[in-house]
Structures are given as C-alpha cells and as structure tokens.
Design a protein around this motif. Sequence first.
Motif, PDB file in Angstrom:
ATOM      1  N   GLU A 112      -7.263 -12.205   9.348  1.00  0.00           N
ATOM      2  CA  GLU A 112      -6.215 -13.030   9.965  1.00  0.00           C
ATOM      3  C   GLU A 112      -5.517 -13.127   9.761  1.00  0.00           C
ATOM      4  O   GLU A 112      -4.822 -13.942  11.139  1.00  0.00           O
ATOM      5  N   ASP A 113      -4.722 -12.222   9.408  1.00  0.00           N
ATOM      6  CA  ASP A 113      -3.116 -11.256   9.868  1.00  0.00           C
ATOM      7  C   ASP A 113      -3.176 -11.108  11.480  1.00  0.00           C
ATOM      8  O   ASP A 113      -1.936 -10.909  12.059  1.00  0.00           O
ATOM      9  N   ILE A 114      -4.390 -10.371  12.125  1.00  0.00           N
ATOM     10  CA  ILE A 114      -4.425 -10.252  12.892  1.00  0.00           C
ATOM     11  C   ILE A 114      -5.156 -10.329  14.171  1.00  0.00           C
ATOM     12  O   ILE A 114      -5.571 -11.276  14.691  1.00  0.00           O
ATOM     13  N   ARG A 115      -3.732 -10.558  15.664  1.00  0.00           N
ATOM     14  CA  ARG A 115      -4.365 -11.371  16.758  1.00  0.00           C
ATOM     15  C   ARG A 115      -5.490 -10.621  17.888  1.00  0.00           C
ATOM     16  O   ARG A 115      -3.727  -9.283  18.435  1.00  0.00           O
ATOM     17  N   ALA A 116      -5.978 -10.233  18.334  1.00  0.00           N
ATOM     18  CA  ALA A 116      -6.638  -9.529  19.504  1.00  0.00           C
ATOM     19  C   ALA A 116      -7.559 -10.302  20.640  1.00  0.00           C
ATOM     20  O   ALA A 116      -7.259 -11.104  20.422  1.00  0.00           O
ATOM     21  N   SER A 117      -6.445  -9.491  21.648  1.00  0.00           N
ATOM     22  CA  SER A 117      -7.424  -9.815  22.936  1.00  0.00           C
ATOM     23  C   SER A 117      -7.923  -8.876  24.239  1.00  0.00           C
ATOM     24  O   SER A 117      -7.288  -7.488  23.629  1.00  0.00           O
ATOM     25  N   PHE A 118      -8.233  -9.468  24.754  1.00  0.00           N
ATOM     26  CA  PHE A 118      -8.802  -7.835  25.625  1.00  0.00           C
ATOM     27  C   PHE A 118      -9.290  -8.888  27.445  1.00  0.00           C
ATOM     28  O   PHE A 118      -8.970  -9.733  27.476  1.00  0.00           O
ATOM     29  N   GLU A 119      -7.612  -7.570  27.780  1.00  0.00           N
ATOM     30  CA  GLU A 119      -8.101  -7.945  29.521  1.00  0.00           C
ATOM     31  C   GLU A 119      -8.228  -6.854  30.400  1.00  0.00           C
ATOM     32  O   GLU A 119      -7.486  -6.465  29.873  1.00  0.00           O
ATOM     33  N   ASN A 120      -8.439  -7.420  31.187  1.00  0.00           N
ATOM     34  CA  ASN A 120      -8.555  -5.575  31.865  1.00  0.00           C
ATOM     35  C   ASN A 120      -8.404  -4.359  31.961  1.00  0.00           C
ATOM     36  O   ASN A 120      -8.053  -3.937  31.853  1.00  0.00           O
ATOM     37  N   GLY A 121      -9.344  -4.084  31.113  1.00  0.00           N
ATOM     38  CA  GLY A 121     -10.242  -3.088  30.585  1.00  0.00           C
ATOM     39  C   GLY A 121      -8.593  -2.339  29.519  1.00  0.00           C
ATOM     40  O   GLY A 121      -8.599  -1.521  28.740  1.00  0.00           O
ATOM     41  N   MET A 122      -8.001  -3.646  28.649  1.00  0.00           N
ATOM     42  CA  MET A 122      -7.022  -3.127  27.548  1.00  0.00           C
ATOM     43  C   MET A 122      -6.990  -4.117  26.987  1.00  0.00           C
ATOM     44  O   MET A 122      -6.930  -5.661  26.767  1.00  0.00           O
ATOM     45  N   LEU A 123      -7.366  -3.406  25.071  1.00  0.00           N
ATOM     46  CA  LEU A 123      -7.267  -4.184  23.957  1.00  0.00           C
ATOM     47  C   LEU A 123      -6.108  -4.389  23.566  1.00  0.00           C
ATOM     48  O   LEU A 123      -5.497  -3.199  23.051  1.00  0.00           O
ATOM     49  N   LYS A 124      -5.799  -5.205  22.838  1.00  0.00           N
ATOM     50  CA  LYS A 124      -4.259  -5.704  22.480  1.00  0.00           C
ATOM     51  C   LYS A 124      -4.430  -6.411  20.976  1.00  0.00           C
ATOM     52  O   LYS A 124      -5.150  -7.230  20.898  1.00  0.00           O
ATOM     53  N   LEU A 125      -3.899  -5.267  19.866  1.00  0.00           N
ATOM     54  CA  LEU A 125      -3.516  -5.929  18.321  1.00  0.00           C
ATOM     55  C   LEU A 125      -2.750  -6.218  18.258  1.00  0.00           C
ATOM     56  O   LEU A 125      -1.566  -5.425  18.573  1.00  0.00           O
ATOM     57  N   VAL A 126      -1.920  -7.322  17.684  1.00  0.00           N
ATOM     58  CA  VAL A 126      -0.805  -7.911  17.377  1.00  0.00           C
ATOM     59  C   VAL A 126      -1.152  -8.365  15.294  1.00  0.00           C
ATOM     60  O   VAL A 126      -1.618  -8.384  15.110  1.00  0.00           O
ATOM     61  N   PHE A 127       0.295  -7.133  14.574  1.00  0.00           N
ATOM     62  CA  PHE A 127      -0.494  -7.285  13.313  1.00  0.00           C
ATOM     63  C   PHE A 127       0.943  -7.472  12.976  1.00  0.00           C
ATOM     64  O   PHE A 127       1.610  -6.642  13.560  1.00  0.00           O
ATOM     65  N   PRO A 128       1.134  -7.706  11.604  1.00  0.00           N
ATOM     66  CA  PRO A 128       2.757  -7.593  11.236  1.00  0.00           C
ATOM     67  C   PRO A 128       2.472  -6.559  10.385  1.00  0.00           C
ATOM     68  O   PRO A 128       2.007  -5.825  10.044  1.00  0.00           O
ATOM     69  N   LYS A 129       3.861  -5.915   9.945  1.00  0.00           N
ATOM     70  CA  LYS A 129       4.209  -4.828   8.713  1.00  0.00           C
ATOM     71  C   LYS A 129       4.204  -5.021   8.040  1.00  0.00           C
ATOM     72  O   LYS A 129       3.986  -6.021   7.344  1.00  0.00           O
ATOM     73  N   GLU A 130       3.405  -3.831   6.941  1.00  0.00           N
ATOM     74  CA  GLU A 130       2.959  -4.461   5.977  1.00  0.00           C
ATOM     75  C   GLU A 130       4.652  -4.216   4.944  1.00  0.00           C
ATOM     76  O   GLU A 130       5.710  -3.313   5.397  1.00  0.00           O
ATOM     77  N   GLU A 131       4.648  -5.277   4.331  1.00  0.00           N
ATOM     78  CA  GLU A 131       5.829  -5.398   3.803  1.00  0.00           C
ATOM     79  C   GLU A 131       5.827  -4.020   2.463  1.00  0.00           C
ATOM     80  O   GLU A 131       4.787  -4.014   1.508  1.00  0.00           O
ATOM     81  N   GLN A 132       7.205  -3.899   2.216  1.00  0.00           N
ATOM     82  CA  GLN A 132       7.276  -3.057   0.970  1.00  0.00           C
ATOM     83  C   GLN A 132       7.026  -3.433  -0.240  1.00  0.00           C
ATOM     84  O   GLN A 132       8.364  -4.532   0.111  1.00  0.00           O
ATOM     85  N   ARG A 133       6.759  -3.107  -0.907  1.00  0.00           N
ATOM     86  CA  ARG A 133       6.569  -3.794  -2.161  1.00  0.00           C
ATOM     87  C   ARG A 133       7.707  -3.227  -3.189  1.00  0.00           C
ATOM     88  O   ARG A 133       7.956  -2.069  -2.503  1.00  0.00           O
ATOM     89  N   LYS A 134       9.043  -4.142  -3.834  1.00  0.00           N
ATOM     90  CA  LYS A 134       9.937  -3.277  -4.155  1.00  0.00           C
ATOM     91  C   LYS A 134       8.989  -3.725  -5.635  1.00  0.00           C
ATOM     92  O   LYS A 134       8.598  -3.906  -6.181  1.00  0.00           O
ATOM     93  N   ALA A 135       9.541  -2.198  -6.586  1.00  0.00           N
ATOM     94  CA  ALA A 135       9.237  -2.143  -7.321  1.00  0.00           C
ATOM     95  C   ALA A 135       9.987  -2.706  -8.393  1.00  0.00           C
ATOM     96  O   ALA A 135      10.852  -3.572  -9.046  1.00  0.00           O
ATOM     97  N   VAL A 136       8.794  -3.840  -9.593  1.00  0.00           N
ATOM     98  CA  VAL A 136       9.963  -4.637 -10.219  1.00  0.00           C
ATOM     99  C   VAL A 136      10.200  -3.964 -11.531  1.00  0.00           C
ATOM    100  O   VAL A 136       9.949  -3.127 -12.025  1.00  0.00           O
ATOM    101  N   GLU A 137      11.348  -4.350 -11.830  1.00  0.00           N
ATOM    102  CA  GLU A 137      12.594  -3.251 -12.952  1.00  0.00           C
ATOM    103  C   GLU A 137      11.544  -4.011 -14.153  1.00  0.00           C
ATOM    104  O   GLU A 137      11.551  -4.961 -14.296  1.00  0.00           O
ATOM    105  N   GLU A 138      10.901  -2.872 -15.296  1.00  0.00           N
ATOM    106  CA  GLU A 138      10.375  -3.446 -15.868  1.00  0.00           C
ATOM    107  C   GLU A 138      11.591  -3.787 -17.421  1.00  0.00           C
ATOM    108  O   GLU A 138      12.541  -2.716 -16.926  1.00  0.00           O
ATOM    109  N   LYS A 139      11.441  -4.775 -18.596  1.00  0.00           N
ATOM    110  CA  LYS A 139      12.977  -4.880 -19.158  1.00  0.00           C
ATOM    111  C   LYS A 139      12.854  -3.796 -20.247  1.00  0.00           C
ATOM    112  O   LYS A 139      11.477  -3.644 -20.846  1.00  0.00           O
TER     113      LYS A 139
END
Length: 145
Positions: A112-139
Amino acid sequence: MLVPSIFNDNFVDNFFDDMFRFPGFTSGSRSVSNVMKTDIQDLGENYQLDIELPGFAKEDIHAELSGGYLTITAQKSSENEEKDEDGKYIRRERYSGSCRRSFHIGDNLKEEDIRASFENGMLKLVFPKEEQRKAVEEKKYIAIE
C-alpha cells in the motif's frame, strides 16, 4: 603505429555488448539489453521508477513486493495465422516472451506504500524512501561498590 579499428577506446565494452547480439538474444531489431530500461529519480522523500515497456498492455504487467524486493514482470503472447482459400497455412507465427527486473526497495515497505500507473508504454512507480532506523541506545548501568 596503426591499430585495427576494433581496438578503440571502448573495445571491451563493445565486445561484451556484442556477445548478446546473436539471434537467441534479440527480438526483431531490439536486443535484450533494450528491454525494461529504467530511470530512477530521487524526489526528496520518495523515489520514482520509470520503466519503459513498449508493446505491453497493462494486463501484461505484474508488480510484486516480497522480502524487500519489488519485482516487475511483463509477459506477452500472440499468434498470427494466415490461410489460403483451401484453408492451408501460408504463414503461421507464434510469439511468447517475458521480461523481469527486481529492485531492492527496503524491508519495511508494504504494497500500500507503492503507487503504480501505466500509460503509453511507461510504468511509473512511486514509493517512500526507507527510513533509517536509529539505533536505540541501551541503558548500561555501572555498579557502584
């Protein structure tokens, strides 16, 4: 010193490209390397893939997300049959072909994060960049003696 023309600046590149230009790897005048040309754009918070699929219909194209990989498959079949007045074959041709490409887009995206469309022989896919998980600092506690 004269050097044969085959030894130009991009001889090695041409050599490997030409390896795939024999009948088994071509479709008409197009070689396999010309199928599914892809442009990838960075749109800030999203990526956009533009994939060329000329000659394919929307129904011929499938997109699948599995294990962090987005796989695009295009498959087409056709049959052309011509007969003379007696019903004998003058020409009968069949074609079946497919192409596939995969892109690693991240393990946290869902379909559901990916939007796809197809027109005139061109497939277009748009999706968000993967968030970099920040390392949780362990106490870590220091024992006081």
